[in-house]
Design a protein around this motif. Sequence first.
Motif, mmCIF file in Angstrom:
data_model
loop_
_atom_site.group_PDB
_atom_site.id
_atom_site.type_symbol
_atom_site.label_atom_id
_atom_site.label_comp_id
_atom_site.label_asym_id
_atom_site.label_seq_id
_atom_site.Cartn_x
_atom_site.Cartn_y
_atom_site.Cartn_z
ATOM 1 N N HIS A 151 0.847 -1.192 0.000
ATOM 2 C CA HIS A 151 0.000 0.000 0.000
ATOM 3 C C HIS A 151 0.879 1.237 0.000
ATOM 4 O O HIS A 151 2.107 1.141 0.022
ATOM 5 N N ALA A 152 0.232 2.405 -0.045
ATOM 6 C CA ALA A 152 0.978 3.664 -0.090
ATOM 7 C C ALA A 152 0.205 4.720 0.676
ATOM 8 O O ALA A 152 -1.009 4.605 0.855
ATOM 9 N N TRP A 153 0.893 5.743 1.111
ATOM 10 C CA TRP A 153 0.218 6.930 1.615
ATOM 11 C C TRP A 153 -0.387 7.671 0.427
ATOM 12 O O TRP A 153 0.137 7.613 -0.691
ATOM 13 N N PHE A 154 -1.495 8.372 0.704
ATOM 14 C CA PHE A 154 -2.137 9.167 -0.344
ATOM 15 C C PHE A 154 -2.406 10.568 0.204
ATOM 16 O O PHE A 154 -3.176 10.732 1.147
ATOM 17 N N VAL A 179 1.150 13.765 10.166
ATOM 18 C CA VAL A 179 1.217 12.303 10.066
ATOM 19 C C VAL A 179 2.666 11.895 9.822
ATOM 20 O O VAL A 179 3.321 12.433 8.917
ATOM 21 N N LEU A 180 3.146 10.949 10.610
ATOM 22 C CA LEU A 180 4.531 10.514 10.450
ATOM 23 C C LEU A 180 4.640 9.497 9.325
ATOM 24 O O LEU A 180 4.046 8.414 9.375
ATOM 25 N N ILE A 181 5.392 9.848 8.294
ATOM 26 C CA ILE A 181 5.685 8.920 7.207
ATOM 27 C C ILE A 181 7.108 8.432 7.444
ATOM 28 O O ILE A 181 8.032 9.223 7.600
ATOM 29 N N ARG A 182 7.254 7.108 7.492
ATOM 30 C CA ARG A 182 8.550 6.506 7.844
ATOM 31 C C ARG A 182 9.457 6.354 6.622
ATOM 32 O O ARG A 182 8.968 6.148 5.500
ATOM 33 N N ALA A 183 10.754 6.394 6.861
ATOM 34 C CA ALA A 183 11.720 6.132 5.795
ATOM 35 C C ALA A 183 11.364 4.816 5.106
ATOM 36 O O ALA A 183 11.057 3.829 5.778
ATOM 37 N N GLY A 184 11.359 4.817 3.778
ATOM 38 C CA GLY A 184 11.073 3.605 3.003
ATOM 39 C C GLY A 184 9.615 3.474 2.591
ATOM 40 O O GLY A 184 9.286 2.631 1.756
ATOM 41 N N GLU A 185 8.736 4.304 3.163
ATOM 42 C CA GLU A 185 7.316 4.176 2.806
ATOM 43 C C GLU A 185 7.003 4.935 1.510
ATOM 44 O O GLU A 185 7.646 5.926 1.166
ATOM 45 N N VAL A 186 5.977 4.423 0.821
ATOM 46 C CA VAL A 186 5.603 4.932 -0.503
ATOM 47 C C VAL A 186 4.543 6.035 -0.351
ATOM 48 O O VAL A 186 3.604 5.873 0.429
#
Length: 405
Positions: free
Chosen positions: A50-53, A307-314
């Motif tokens: 999945h990915a962040w949108f 919102v915290l988006i982590r290293a490596g996330e799409v």
Amino acid sequence: MTTTESVSEEFPVRFWDVGDLRGLDFDPFMDRQLREEPVSRVKLPNGEGHAWFVTRYEDVKFVTSDPRFSRQAVVGRPITRLAPHFIPLDEAVGFADPPEHTRLRKSVARSFTTRSLERLRPGAQRAADALLDQMEEQGPPADLMKHLHGPLPLAVISDLMGVPPVDRPQMAKWTNVLLSAAFTRQASEEAKEAMAGYFTDLLAARLDKPQDDLAGDLAEATTQGDLSTEEAVAIALLIQASAAHAVRNNSANMVYALLTHPGHLARLRAEPALLPQAIEELLRYIPHRNAVGIARIATEDVEVAGVLIRAGEVVHSSYLTANRDPAVFDNPHEIDFDRAHNPHLSFGHGPHFCLGSMLARLESEIILTSLIARFPKLRLAEPVEDIRWQRGALIRGPENLPVTW
Ligand code: FLV
Ligand code: FLV
């Protein structure tokens, strides 16, 4: 939101079942996410995981311009996406980050400045006039896709690139398969390979016999050591395919919008000076694509709208939702030619901002002024429900645009 469990609870993964939309209908999923869940997690029909949108205007600008979100990191990863295949070749400018991105883009930037493009205007206008002469000769009703929106953008970019007329129908076929989610992954990749082969040969021909066109500039950049052959071919392919396809569809959507908003069309006829502003508003309003294109990957932990988006996330983001953000645009779902301030993101934002934005504007201007000047009674020749819209499209547009006059 620091533990995996709380992220899963707070941000359930939503399946984005991208369906075919009609006309200029705005994707209800995008509309909902913008209003109710501006940063969310999604899964698209192809790829894995999945990915962040990200949907809001300011957040989209942040994600698309902060260097901690990388395009290069996407290459080779089976990211969740709309299309079965990846459109650009791995070496393409669309997958590059600065500073390589800057080097790649520099090799073609000169040809896309307002000043260089103004030299194309007379030829593009003559091509439009000739196409409309043929359409008039044949008489109404006529399909504008066939007579104008298909051939004109293809001719303009092919002239600039140096693709001769005899090869243009083949280019259009490859492009249709490449820029679509309706074919198999294998078919689309075969079209991409065939196109790459074509441009490899074209650039080699320019090395033998230099010529003053984009293929010539790209070939020259390989001899200067500015680009590898693979990079030059990837740039040529992306420009040729994207330019012809995006303008074909977007300019057709503009004409469709005007024909289905007769008050707006009448106003443009009465006030031709309004055209540049009207084009900007149509660019803002038209939902140019289905779902989302190429994602980015966070190279470090980054907060987006809290919102915290982590290293490596799409991370996917949408210029379409940004263009409908009520924090920036009053009555965002309405076409308003009087918008004084219209900082739309239809050509993107950040380093990947559309190279061809001024060319697209020039072509749309020629198309709209020519139609308005020559056909005072232009209207749809069939009920609006009978117009066919492309299926499985990445870039949205009609299959046919039947008009009479
Ligand atoms: O060139 C790109 C592009 C063009 C376009 O007309 C619409 C798009 O969504 C895209 C895109 O997502 C990525 C591109 O490289
Ligand atoms: O629509 C897409 C696209 C369009 C384009 O003109 C060039 C592209 O590289 C892309 C792309 O990568 C993904 C798309 O969905």
